[in-house]
Enzyme design. Sequence first.
Site, short mmCIF file in Angstrom:
data_model
loop_
_atom_site.label_atom_id
_atom_site.label_comp_id
_atom_site.label_asym_id
_atom_site.label_seq_id
_atom_site.Cartn_x
_atom_site.Cartn_y
_atom_site.Cartn_z
N GLU A 159 1.99 3.67 3.03
CA GLU A 159 2.57 3.09 4.24
C GLU A 159 4.10 3.11 4.14
O GLU A 159 4.76 2.08 4.00
CB GLU A 159 2.02 1.68 4.44
N HIS A 193 3.08 -3.98 6.62
CA HIS A 193 2.06 -2.94 6.42
C HIS A 193 2.07 -1.97 7.60
O HIS A 193 2.85 -2.12 8.54
CB HIS A 193 0.67 -3.57 6.30
N GLU A 252 1.41 -5.18 10.93
CA GLU A 252 0.90 -3.82 10.91
C GLU A 252 1.77 -3.04 11.90
O GLU A 252 1.62 -3.18 13.11
CB GLU A 252 -0.58 -3.77 11.32
N ARG A 308 -3.22 4.81 -1.90
CA ARG A 308 -3.10 3.44 -1.39
C ARG A 308 -2.88 2.40 -2.48
O ARG A 308 -2.06 1.49 -2.33
CB ARG A 308 -4.38 3.09 -0.61
N HIS A 315 0.86 -1.18 0.00
CA HIS A 315 0.00 0.00 0.00
C HIS A 315 0.89 1.23 0.00
O HIS A 315 1.73 1.41 0.89
CB HIS A 315 -0.93 -0.01 1.20
#
Length: 357
Positions: free
Chosen positions: A110, A235, A309, A165, A107
Amino acid sequence: MCPCSCACLCLCSIRRVSISNLQREIEKQTGYRSSRRRRSESQYDYEVYHSLEEIQSWMFEMNRTHSHLVDMFSVGKSYEGRRLYVLQVGKRNRHQKKAVWIDCGVHAREWIGPAFCQWFVKEAISSYQHDSVMRRLLNQLNFYVMPVFNVDGYDFSWTTDRFWRKTRSKNHKFHCRGVDANRNWKVKWCDEGASSHPCDDTYCGPFPESEPEVKAVAKFLRRHRKRVKAYISIHAYAQMLLYPYSYKYATIPNFNCVESAAHNAVTALYSAYGVRYRYGPASTTLYVSSGSSIDWAYRNGIPYAFAFELRDTGHFGFLLPESLINPTCTETMRAVKAIASGLLKKCETDKDRFPYI
């Protein structure tokens, strides 16, 4: 489920101001302010965010100066014709070594992802001589590291839209561009947690692997499926470590092994600065999503498939300050090393039973 981010609150639900001057924070990261530290001729600065051009130049340099541990290659081209470069990191001492795949920048917005992939390569190479754990890992494993998966989108997030994104592919029926590269994999494609509308951030694409970036990586992983034992996708943000399933509420066959690996990883991460990560199946820990890369990797025979994440939990979100690159990457490095070290040990609980899905 919030359609506007990987793991965040929708803007409409925010009741307080987290960042008072958003433009200033963006300019700090994109280099428009003179105070931003740039890399010199001899020193690459791993504590600032880098453009795609800078990252790819760095990849060529790492390949040139560390040829005993690094090999650079391309798995294909993006929609806009950019090369999809990967670094193989590992000692060239045997054939058919087990391997770990790590991708970052799926993405575009990020940015901490590509920063970590570069950090990982730097740390792996620089610590090879004095860190017995890293030396063992590089001697016995190959790491395939893809610093920027979504090259077109990442470049666009630098030049035009910091919060972009998706990929940058064109749609013939709509003016909206791009596909969510983490909803485009051929596993329960375009089911719950993905959108069929091209203007949505979670758009699954016109068909599975419609995006050349996804297709190229899937082709590479299929070709090396017998050797790749772990798939790790980086991510942001939420401070979580996720594993399959994403698309359904069910327990994977080798749950005990994967759960143990996740526990060891977040424990190692916590040991650096006391930052807590939640961990568990993506569907129950975060939300249900279909067409994800970790579900695809797991279905295609990779027994350990994880999605990190990274920091934070929402204050800075995608605009994680450069001052937090070092601690974020340092703690994540410990987690990845823990996962990789676990691959060298036999899991006695489940013995990695298959079939997976």
